[in-house]
Design an enzyme around this catalytic site. Structure first.
Site, PDB file in Angstrom:
ATOM      1  N   SER A 541      59.984 -26.265  70.932  1.00 56.58           N
ATOM      2  CA  SER A 541      59.043 -26.117  72.041  1.00 56.58           C
ATOM      3  C   SER A 541      57.724 -26.850  71.598  1.00 56.58           C
ATOM      4  O   SER A 541      57.115 -26.271  70.252  1.00 56.58           O
ATOM      5  CB  SER A 541      59.121 -24.651  72.459  1.00 56.58           C
ATOM      6  OG  SER A 541      58.059 -24.747  73.600  1.00 56.58           O
ATOM      7  N   TYR A 554      58.455 -15.224  72.890  1.00 54.61           N
ATOM      8  CA  TYR A 554      59.023 -16.581  72.666  1.00 54.61           C
ATOM      9  C   TYR A 554      58.357 -17.531  71.705  1.00 54.61           C
ATOM     10  O   TYR A 554      59.139 -18.050  70.999  1.00 54.61           O
ATOM     11  CB  TYR A 554      58.990 -17.095  74.247  1.00 54.61           C
ATOM     12  CG  TYR A 554      59.429 -18.531  74.404  1.00 54.61           C
ATOM     13  CD1 TYR A 554      60.781 -18.759  74.519  1.00 54.61           C
ATOM     14  CD2 TYR A 554      58.621 -19.550  74.579  1.00 54.61           C
ATOM     15  CE1 TYR A 554      61.318 -19.922  75.078  1.00 54.61           C
ATOM     16  CE2 TYR A 554      59.142 -20.813  74.653  1.00 54.61           C
ATOM     17  CZ  TYR A 554      60.517 -21.157  74.885  1.00 54.61           C
ATOM     18  OH  TYR A 554      61.003 -22.493  75.140  1.00 54.61           O
TER      19      TYR A 554
END
Length: 664
Positions: A541, A554
């Protein structure tokens, strides 16, 4: 034509009648020639390639019978009979349809309206029995004639036509070492005659055959054979891929296990298969392990010895029979490995070819059983096998095949493949030729995607070590190993530091950091055993480098994944294994993560309606474009298809340009 297709489907649907893609059928009739308006005799016959069970009109060649029969007058003799295949092109009626096969003469020259040529196990058992002519006469009397072995071609068509003309009571014939041919005045009569030969032969073998033609049991079937198969398969794939990378198929059917348990299997396996359709796909003989693999280390060491000997023997076989104009040797590795107590491993250029090779060797086992039960198995001579294996017509057929796709012979496992990004990646890899294993904790989603792409589904929670081990083992059992891993499984919870619980933190890290570690570790074991390199791709990501609000768990675990890429690239490069990452921006459309609550949480953080979140992400990028699952799939393909063969340890941004996430 409709009657012919119906007959083909009925015969081909029962593999006791003929093997996959084996045999051919024909029908003759009168039709109007559109160029002259006059009646013309035509023959519809299955063309080169294709399978009877699924034959369509486009798989038929249509020829003018007057021109086909006239070829008899210009036939230059058996030494030049291969030239007649080109001559068939001058007999075609119209431009559509399949290319005429080598068996076209058999159908056109026999004086019967309908002709079947099939490869039933029971018929080939008689065709390969050492006293096949006598058995044929005993079983069928005048109804079925014997035709001595001859390589398929124009002369065989002339031989069968003469047999038919000289035996008015005959409904067909047994072709020595090969199969059967039957004929009839109607389509129904032809099918009935084919089935009479097949069923009569089967009945005779059942009633007169000895009960244990393969001898006494000398090996037990191992109770943990599938686990041993999964452990052995990557090693066997390495051996089978010495010359050309292969895909594998595993068979542990009762027929295979019984054959491998019996005392006579080494002798019979060494004789090889006989029917041309069989040994073209299985090679002239398999590699047989001469021990039970109770110790994997000892079995692997012995397999490597046997493989070296097999390659030497195959090269010697080629040298014994090759002529100055023979095609070059295509590879000296076995296509079939027989492992007592475990099963059969077959290999080919793709999954279907590997599966069909295995099916054909099961046909060969059935043939050996039948022949040995009433006589002695005696396949065609080695020299004749070579003439077919390295036949210029077969070589031309191979050269007509389309070029392989970029990921052909690659085996991919995609975690979180049941939805969103993982689903898009699975679809792209399959479209580019890969064999894809779709792993997801939701078995239904995995099965749906696998059925869409013709892949394999496995249920796996990547936080479970046993699930991951089982998933990789299932990939090995399905295709022979693993070449390409996509660590895509993930989830997210958007909370501030103070609101993030230990459970939130552990869950995020268990799925992505721990899960990626487990999958990469188990895949690396297989890749190292295969010795063919590999690719591990992490779907990371932009958050691995971008510091955003309310995202501590996250983003931290994504940073963990990002550094795993660098660490594993450094460690696994010595084995030819490349490790890279893809850093997407928020992928909203089609995302399982965003649909499960993450989208609403992030929308609340940014103060936009959830349905506008994708647009919001797009507008904050340099390119002002929304990132979709297919864009991530494109990046995975670019990393693994070969053009970036010297790239490892790289992270590719797929974020439409987020300056704060630029890599430094």
């Amino acid at each position: 034509m409709e009657e012919l297709l119906a007959r083909a489907h009925a015969l081909g649907a029962d593999r006791r009648n003929t093997n996959y893609a084996g045999g051919n059928v024909s029908a003759k009739a009168t039709a109007l020639d559109p160029a002259t308006g006059s009646p013309v005799e035509l023959m519809w016959v299955k063309g080169s390639g294709g399978d009877l069970a699924t034959l369509t009109a486009s798989g038929l060649a249509v020829l003018r019978l007057d021109r086909l029969r006239s070829l008899v007058d210009v036939y230059p003799g058996v030494d030049r009979e291969d030239e007649m295949v080109t001559a068939f092109d001058y007999c075609l009626h119209g431009r559509s349809g399949a290319a005429p096969s080598i068996d076209t003469a058999m159908h056109g020259l026999v004086d019967a309206a309908h002709v079947d040529h099939l490869h039933p196990d029971s018929g080939i058992a008689l065709a390969t029995a050492v006293d096949g002519p006598e058995l044929t006469r005993e079983i069928f009397g005048d109804r079925v004639a014997w035709v001595p072995w001859r390589r398929p071609g124009f002369q065989l068509g002339l031989d069968i036509a003469a047999i038919k003309a000289g035996n008015p009571l005959a409904i067909g014939c047994i072709l020595g070492g090969h199969g059967i041919t039957a004929w009839g005045s109607t389509s129904d009569e032809c099918a009935a005659n084919s089935l009479e030969i097949i069923k009569t032969a089967s009945k005779y073998l059942a009633e007169h055959g000895k009960p244990e033609p393969f001898g006494p049991v000398i090996y037990d079937t191992l109770p943990d054979r599938r686990a041993r198969a999964a452990a052995l398969f990557p090693v066997l794939r390495r051996l089978a891929s010495t010359d050309n990378r292969q895909i594998g198929h595993f068979t542990d059917s009762p027929k295979v296990l019984d054959f491998l348990a019996r005392a006579e299997h080494p002798r019979l396996a060494a004789l090889g298969t006989s029917c041309p359709d069989h040994f073209l796909r299985t090679k002239i003989a398999p590699l047989v392990l001469d021990m039970l693999p109770t110790s994997l280390e000892s079995a692997i060491a012995r397999l490597e010895e046997l493989h070296a000997q097999y390659r030497a023997d195959y090269s010697a076989y080629y040298q014994r029979h090759a002529l100055p104009d023979s095609p070059p040797m295509r590879g000296a590795d076995p296509a079939i490995f027989l492992i007592p107590g475990v099963g059969m491993f077959s290999f080919g250029r793709d999954k279907q070819t590997a599966r069909v090779a295995g099916e054909f060797y099961v046909n060969a086992i059935n043939v050996m059983r039948g022949a040995e039960s009433v006589s002695r198995y005696s396949p065609i001579p080695e020299s004749e096998k070579f003439r077919i294996e390295y036949w210029k017509l077969e070589e031309a057929k191979l050269r007509r095949m389309p070029p392989p796709k970029p990921l052909a012979t690659r085996i991919a496992l995609v975690t979180g493949g049941g939805s969103g990004i993982g689903k898009a990646i699975a679809h792209r890899l399959a479209a580019e030729g890969a064999c894809v294993v779709v792993a997801d904790r939701d078995p239904s989603s995995a099965s749906t995607v696998a059925s869409e792409i013709g892949g394999t589904a496995v249920a796996a929670d990547v936080t479970s070590e046993s699930d991951v081990v089982s998933a990789v083992a299932e990939a090995c059992l399905a295709y022979g190993g693993v070449d390409l891993i996509v660590n895509n499984a993930g989830l997210s919870v958007s909370k501030s530091l103070l609101d993030t619980t230990v459970e939130d933190w552990d869950r995020q890290h268990d799925v992505m950091a721990r899960g990626s570690f487990l999958v990469s570790r188990e895949a690396a074991r297989v890749m190292i055993a295969q010795g063919m390199g590999g690719d591990i791709v992490y779907v990371v990501s932009k958050n691995s480098v971008f510091a955003g609000p309310n995202n501590i768990a996250y983003s931290a675990t994504k940073a963990d994944q990002a550094h795993q890429v660098r660490l594993l690239a450094a460690e696994l490069g010595a084995h030819g294994i490349r490790v890279n990452g893809v850093n997407p921006d928020g992928v909203v459309q089609g995302s399982g993560i965003f649909a499960s609550g993450w989208g609403a949480q992030r929308a609340a953080v940014y103060g936009v309606p959830e349905e506008k979140l994708g647009e919001y992400y797009a507008q904050r990028t340099i390119l002002k474009r929304e990132v979709l699952p297919v864009h991530v799939a494109n990046a995975v393909f670019a990393l693994t298809a070969g053009d970036l063969s010297h790239t490892t340890g790289l992270h590719i941004p797929v974020d439409a340009g987020v300056a704060a996430a630029f890599l430094r």
